[in-house]
Scaffold this motif. Structure first.
Motif, PDB file in Angstrom:
ATOM      1  N   ALA A  32     -17.435   5.342  -7.403  1.00 43.83           N
ATOM      2  CA  ALA A  32     -17.403   3.894  -7.166  1.00 43.83           C
ATOM      3  C   ALA A  32     -16.047   3.313  -7.549  1.00 43.83           C
ATOM      4  N   SER A  33     -15.393   3.924  -8.578  1.00 45.24           N
ATOM      5  CA  SER A  33     -14.071   3.471  -8.988  1.00 45.24           C
ATOM      6  C   SER A  33     -13.352   4.593  -9.720  1.00 45.24           C
ATOM      7  N   MET A  34     -12.048   4.412  -9.905  1.00 47.92           N
ATOM      8  CA  MET A  34     -11.204   5.337 -10.654  1.00 47.92           C
ATOM      9  C   MET A  34     -10.275   4.507 -11.517  1.00 47.92           C
ATOM     10  N   ASN A  35     -10.157   4.852 -12.787  1.00 43.89           N
ATOM     11  CA  ASN A  35      -9.213   4.178 -13.675  1.00 43.89           C
ATOM     12  C   ASN A  35      -7.882   4.914 -13.619  1.00 43.89           C
ATOM     13  N   VAL A  36      -6.828   4.192 -13.290  1.00 41.90           N
ATOM     14  CA  VAL A  36      -5.487   4.762 -13.188  1.00 41.90           C
ATOM     15  C   VAL A  36      -4.596   4.085 -14.227  1.00 41.90           C
ATOM     16  N   LEU A  37      -3.906   4.886 -15.031  1.00 39.03           N
ATOM     17  CA  LEU A  37      -2.983   4.359 -16.026  1.00 39.03           C
ATOM     18  C   LEU A  37      -1.687   3.983 -15.322  1.00 39.03           C
ATOM     19  N   TYR A  38      -1.407   2.690 -15.270  1.00 38.77           N
ATOM     20  CA  TYR A  38      -0.223   2.192 -14.592  1.00 38.77           C
ATOM     21  C   TYR A  38       0.458   1.184 -15.503  1.00 38.77           C
ATOM     22  N   ALA A  39       1.708   1.423 -15.834  1.00 40.67           N
ATOM     23  CA  ALA A  39       2.494   0.542 -16.709  1.00 40.67           C
ATOM     24  C   ALA A  39       1.771   0.280 -18.029  1.00 40.67           C
ATOM     25  N   GLY A  40       1.127   1.327 -18.561  1.00 38.58           N
ATOM     26  CA  GLY A  40       0.466   1.224 -19.851  1.00 38.58           C
ATOM     27  C   GLY A  40      -0.906   0.573 -19.823  1.00 38.58           C
ATOM     28  N   MET A  41      -1.394   0.239 -18.639  1.00 39.36           N
ATOM     29  CA  MET A  41      -2.708  -0.402 -18.517  1.00 39.36           C
ATOM     30  C   MET A  41      -3.615   0.417 -17.608  1.00 39.36           C
ATOM     31  N   GLN A  42      -4.916   0.413 -17.907  1.00 41.06           N
ATOM     32  CA  GLN A  42      -5.894   1.044 -17.035  1.00 41.06           C
ATOM     33  C   GLN A  42      -6.232   0.072 -15.902  1.00 41.06           C
ATOM     34  N   VAL A  43      -6.015   0.510 -14.679  1.00 37.34           N
ATOM     35  CA  VAL A  43      -6.315  -0.309 -13.509  1.00 37.34           C
ATOM     36  C   VAL A  43      -7.454   0.370 -12.754  1.00 37.34           C
ATOM     37  N   ALA A  44      -8.539  -0.339 -12.504  1.00 38.51           N
ATOM     38  CA  ALA A  44      -9.685   0.210 -11.781  1.00 38.51           C
ATOM     39  C   ALA A  44      -9.460   0.053 -10.282  1.00 38.51           C
ATOM     40  N   LEU A  45      -9.542   1.170  -9.558  1.00 40.60           N
ATOM     41  CA  LEU A  45      -9.399   1.159  -8.106  1.00 40.60           C
ATOM     42  C   LEU A  45     -10.734   1.586  -7.499  1.00 40.60           C
ATOM     43  N   PRO A  46     -11.215   0.890  -6.464  1.00 47.33           N
ATOM     44  CA  PRO A  46     -12.566   1.135  -5.942  1.00 47.33           C
ATOM     45  C   PRO A  46     -12.656   2.236  -4.879  1.00 47.33           C
ATOM     46  N   ASN A  47     -13.887   2.714  -4.666  1.00 45.26           N
ATOM     47  CA  ASN A  47     -14.247   3.594  -3.544  1.00 45.26           C
ATOM     48  C   ASN A  47     -13.331   4.808  -3.413  1.00 45.26           C
ATOM     49  N   VAL A  48     -13.563   5.819  -4.246  1.00 49.32           N
ATOM     50  CA  VAL A  48     -12.660   6.963  -4.345  1.00 49.32           C
ATOM     51  C   VAL A  48     -13.309   8.228  -3.757  1.00 49.32           C
ATOM     52  N   PRO A  49     -12.915   8.620  -2.531  1.00 46.47           N
ATOM     53  CA  PRO A  49     -13.450   9.847  -1.947  1.00 46.47           C
ATOM     54  C   PRO A  49     -12.664  11.088  -2.363  1.00 46.47           C
ATOM     55  N   ALA A  50     -11.409  10.887  -2.783  1.00 45.90           N
ATOM     56  CA  ALA A  50     -10.540  12.007  -3.172  1.00 45.90           C
ATOM     57  C   ALA A  50      -9.499  11.499  -4.161  1.00 45.90           C
ATOM     58  N   ILE A  51      -8.947  12.448  -4.941  1.00 46.67           N
ATOM     59  CA  ILE A  51      -7.909  12.140  -5.930  1.00 46.67           C
ATOM     60  C   ILE A  51      -6.715  13.036  -5.637  1.00 46.67           C
ATOM     61  N   VAL A  52      -5.512  12.508  -5.837  1.00 49.12           N
ATOM     62  CA  VAL A  52      -4.317  13.294  -5.536  1.00 49.12           C
ATOM     63  C   VAL A  52      -3.203  13.021  -6.552  1.00 49.12           C
ATOM     64  N   ILE A  53      -2.429  14.058  -6.825  1.00 41.31           N
ATOM     65  CA  ILE A  53      -1.139  13.950  -7.512  1.00 41.31           C
ATOM     66  C   ILE A  53      -0.131  14.434  -6.483  1.00 41.31           C
ATOM     67  N   ASP A  54       0.701  13.521  -5.979  1.00 43.93           N
ATOM     68  CA  ASP A  54       1.623  13.902  -4.914  1.00 43.93           C
ATOM     69  C   ASP A  54       3.057  13.456  -5.158  1.00 43.93           C
ATOM     70  N   SER A  55       3.326  12.930  -6.378  1.00 42.91           N
ATOM     71  CA  SER A  55       4.670  12.469  -6.690  1.00 42.91           C
ATOM     72  C   SER A  55       4.873  12.450  -8.196  1.00 42.91           C
ATOM     73  N   ALA A  56       6.067  12.818  -8.622  1.00 44.57           N
ATOM     74  CA  ALA A  56       6.410  12.722 -10.039  1.00 44.57           C
ATOM     75  C   ALA A  56       6.619  11.266 -10.441  1.00 44.57           C
ATOM     76  N   MET A  57       6.741  10.380  -9.486  1.00 46.19           N
ATOM     77  CA  MET A  57       7.018   8.968  -9.748  1.00 46.19           C
ATOM     78  C   MET A  57       5.751   8.125  -9.916  1.00 46.19           C
ATOM     79  N   ALA A  58       4.586   8.676  -9.552  1.00 41.16           N
ATOM     80  CA  ALA A  58       3.352   7.881  -9.603  1.00 41.16           C
ATOM     81  C   ALA A  58       2.252   8.672 -10.295  1.00 41.16           C
TER      82      ALA A  58
END
Length: 128
Positions: A32-58
C-alpha cells in the motif's frame, strides 16, 4: 543468469540484479505504501508493485512501471538455504555485480547496492 542479470526469488519477491549492479524486486502483493528516506526524512509513497535501486544518487524507491521486469516467465528460482554458522548469519543470500540481497536471520528481506538499500519486515517496505 540471463544476459548478465541474476534472477532469484527472495521470499515472496521475484528479484533481479543487473550487470551494472541495479537491483529490483517485483512484490508478490503490491504494498500500500513504501517509506523512503529522502533528505533525512521518511517519505511515504503509495501503491508499490516493485522496488528498485538504480542510481547512486537516489535512495531505493518504488518502481511503478516494472510490469514484472524482475520476474522470469514461470517465476524466479529460489535461493539455496545457507548453512548458518551462528544464529545471526543470513538464511539466504546472493551477491552479483556489487549488489547483495538476503533474507536475514530474523526473516527480513534486504537488498543493497550503489550505497543504498531496501528492506521489508512487516507490511511496509523501507528504502534508504
Amino acid at each position: 543468469m540471463v544476459d548478465g542479470s541474476a534472477y532469484f526469488a527472495l521470499g515472496g519477491w521475484n528479484c533481479s540484479i543487473a550487470a551494472n549492479g541495479a537491483v529490483g524486486c517485483d512484490l508478490a502483493t503490491p504494498a500500500a505504501s513504501m517509506n523512503v528516506l529522502y533528505a533525512g526524512m521518511q517519505v511515504a509513497l503509495p501503491n508499490v508493485p516493485a522496488i528498485v535501486i538504480d542510481s547512486a544518487m537516489a535512495p531505493a524507491h518504488p518502481q511503478w512501471n516494472s510490469n514484472g521486469s524482475h520476474t522470469l516467465p514461470g517465476g524466479n528460482p529460489p535461493l539455496a538455504r545457507i548453512n548458518q554458522v551462528n544464529y545471526h548469519d543470513p538464511q539466504y543470500s546472493v551477491t552479483h555485480a556489487g549488489a547483495n540481497c538476503q533474507i536475514t536471520f530474523n526473516g527480513t528481506a534486504v537488498c543493497t547496492s550503489m550505497g543504498h538499500g531496501f528492506s521489508q519486515w512487516g507490511p511496509v517496505p523501507h528504502g534508504y
